[in-house]
Scaffold this motif. Sequence first.
Motif, PDB file in Angstrom:
ATOM      1  N   LEU A 140       0.794  -1.236   0.000  1.00  0.00           N
ATOM      2  CA  LEU A 140       0.000   0.000   0.000  1.00  0.00           C
ATOM      3  C   LEU A 140       0.821   1.278   0.000  1.00  0.00           C
ATOM      4  CD1 LEU A 140      -3.308  -0.769   1.827  1.00  0.00           C
ATOM      5  CD2 LEU A 140      -3.042   0.656  -0.183  1.00  0.00           C
ATOM      6  N   ALA A 141       2.123   1.177   0.201  1.00  0.00           N
ATOM      7  CA  ALA A 141       2.954   2.378   0.038  1.00  0.00           C
ATOM      8  C   ALA A 141       2.848   2.872  -1.403  1.00  0.00           C
ATOM      9  CB  ALA A 141       4.410   2.075   0.386  1.00  0.00           C
ATOM     10  N   LEU A 142       2.565   1.961  -2.339  1.00  0.00           N
ATOM     11  CA  LEU A 142       2.468   2.345  -3.760  1.00  0.00           C
ATOM     12  C   LEU A 142       1.225   3.170  -4.054  1.00  0.00           C
ATOM     13  CD1 LEU A 142       3.753  -0.915  -5.443  1.00  0.00           C
ATOM     14  CD2 LEU A 142       4.858   1.321  -5.442  1.00  0.00           C
ATOM     15  N   ASN A 143       0.411   3.374  -3.040  1.00  0.00           N
ATOM     16  CA  ASN A 143      -0.735   4.257  -3.181  1.00  0.00           C
ATOM     17  C   ASN A 143      -0.295   5.725  -3.133  1.00  0.00           C
ATOM     18  OD1 ASN A 143      -3.539   4.553  -3.425  1.00  0.00           O
ATOM     19  ND2 ASN A 143      -3.705   5.009  -1.252  1.00  0.00           N
ATOM     20  N   LEU A 144       0.941   5.961  -2.703  1.00  0.00           N
ATOM     21  CA  LEU A 144       1.469   7.330  -2.658  1.00  0.00           C
ATOM     22  C   LEU A 144       1.879   7.730  -4.066  1.00  0.00           C
ATOM     23  CD1 LEU A 144       3.757   6.988   0.486  1.00  0.00           C
ATOM     24  CD2 LEU A 144       1.466   7.980   0.386  1.00  0.00           C
ATOM     25  N   ASN A 145       1.657   8.991  -4.389  1.00  0.00           N
ATOM     26  CA  ASN A 145       1.999   9.439  -5.722  1.00  0.00           C
ATOM     27  C   ASN A 145       2.581  10.847  -5.686  1.00  0.00           C
ATOM     28  OD1 ASN A 145       2.043   9.502  -8.549  1.00  0.00           O
ATOM     29  ND2 ASN A 145       0.280   8.113  -8.557  1.00  0.00           N
ATOM     30  N   PHE A 146       3.862  10.963  -5.955  1.00  0.00           N
ATOM     31  CA  PHE A 146       4.494  12.279  -5.960  1.00  0.00           C
ATOM     32  C   PHE A 146       5.271  12.466  -7.241  1.00  0.00           C
ATOM     33  CE2 PHE A 146       4.447  11.237  -1.358  1.00  0.00           C
ATOM     34  CZ  PHE A 146       3.651  12.288  -0.936  1.00  0.00           C
ATOM     35  N   ASN A 147       5.095  13.611  -7.886  1.00  0.00           N
ATOM     36  CA  ASN A 147       5.939  13.933  -9.024  1.00  0.00           C
ATOM     37  C   ASN A 147       6.792  15.136  -8.673  1.00  0.00           C
ATOM     38  OD1 ASN A 147       6.092  12.251 -11.173  1.00  0.00           O
ATOM     39  ND2 ASN A 147       4.070  12.821 -11.971  1.00  0.00           N
ATOM     40  N   PHE A 148       8.045  14.885  -8.348  1.00  0.00           N
ATOM     41  CA  PHE A 148       8.889  15.978  -7.868  1.00  0.00           C
ATOM     42  C   PHE A 148       9.493  16.791  -9.015  1.00  0.00           C
ATOM     43  CE2 PHE A 148       9.094  12.869  -4.342  1.00  0.00           C
ATOM     44  CZ  PHE A 148       8.649  13.684  -3.317  1.00  0.00           C
ATOM     45  N   GLY A 149       9.704  16.137 -10.158  1.00  0.00           N
ATOM     46  CA  GLY A 149      10.271  16.851 -11.304  1.00  0.00           C
ATOM     47  C   GLY A 149      11.721  17.290 -11.139  1.00  0.00           C
ATOM     48  N   TYR A 150      12.491  16.599 -10.302  1.00  0.00           N
ATOM     49  CA  TYR A 150      13.901  16.974 -10.117  1.00  0.00           C
ATOM     50  C   TYR A 150      14.746  16.578 -11.314  1.00  0.00           C
ATOM     51  CZ  TYR A 150      12.996  17.617  -5.131  1.00  0.00           C
ATOM     52  OH  TYR A 150      12.518  18.049  -3.926  1.00  0.00           O
TER      53      TYR A 150
END
Length: 305
Positions: A140-150
Amino acid sequence: SEHSNIGDAAITFGEYEFIRKHFRDYKLIEISTYEFNDMLPYIENIINNDDLIFLQGGGNFGNKFKTEENVRRVIIENFPNNKIVILPQTIYFTDDFELEASKKIYNNHANLTIFTRGNISLAFAKKNFPNAKCYESLDLALNLNFNFGYKRDGIMCCLRDLNDESGLDEKTYNKIFKIIKLFDKNYSFTNNLWTTDIKKDQRNYVVYEQLKHFAKHKLVVTDRLHGLIFSLITNTPCVVISAYNYKLKEFTDMLKNNNSIVFIDKDIDKLSETISKLLNKKSKIQNDFSKNFIVNAKIIREDIK
């Protein structure tokens, strides 16, 4: 539960998001393993039969983590009328006596759902807990969604310490670093542990900081499940080396269509060519696992009275 493992903190963060998104009609109360004994009378007082009980996911289902296994047993035994859901777990028993104890309690519950992080655990659950409804699921950690764009640079190495459930001997361990140095002599290293126990109120911050760290690299080499999972969340290519049990193997099996991760098991001779292949990949990775969790939510909703 509150300790220094950032992977576990990420699972809880992801579970929170999952429950908030798919079960908005419920009020959410979180109780950690450490508070459990004190809180049990309070929970028994306030809980109704139509309340749902979610039990933490991760890799602590079995006799290796007695405290966690015990909390599960007590809850499953004490709340026979509630729907209980064990969130995605790797199951690993090495003691028949303990397995029998868990079987007796789990198979006695009329409404238990178990999600497992892969097919080895799923087969085990179906065989030993035939009264429960068992399904395979991603962590369920894969439920996190971040696009940092670094802008990405260099390699991140996320390995367990040799004395921490490592599946490697010293010679192999050192060889891995030697090979990584050939590609990036200033590579970053993390063992995915925070400097202190992670408290509830700093959990999301700690996970967010660690994910930022991953998102700044071109490639990750890891023998930790959450090294792989943080790579997937941040869309970073990843080489996976085997751990001491089948946790990684069964998890990578579920992702066999994902070409941004390569599982080389214990075959370190493949490491160099795999790093080079992944570093030269031109296509942009865009992982999205939300569909998988919509399925989970549907399964859980199916038989809520």
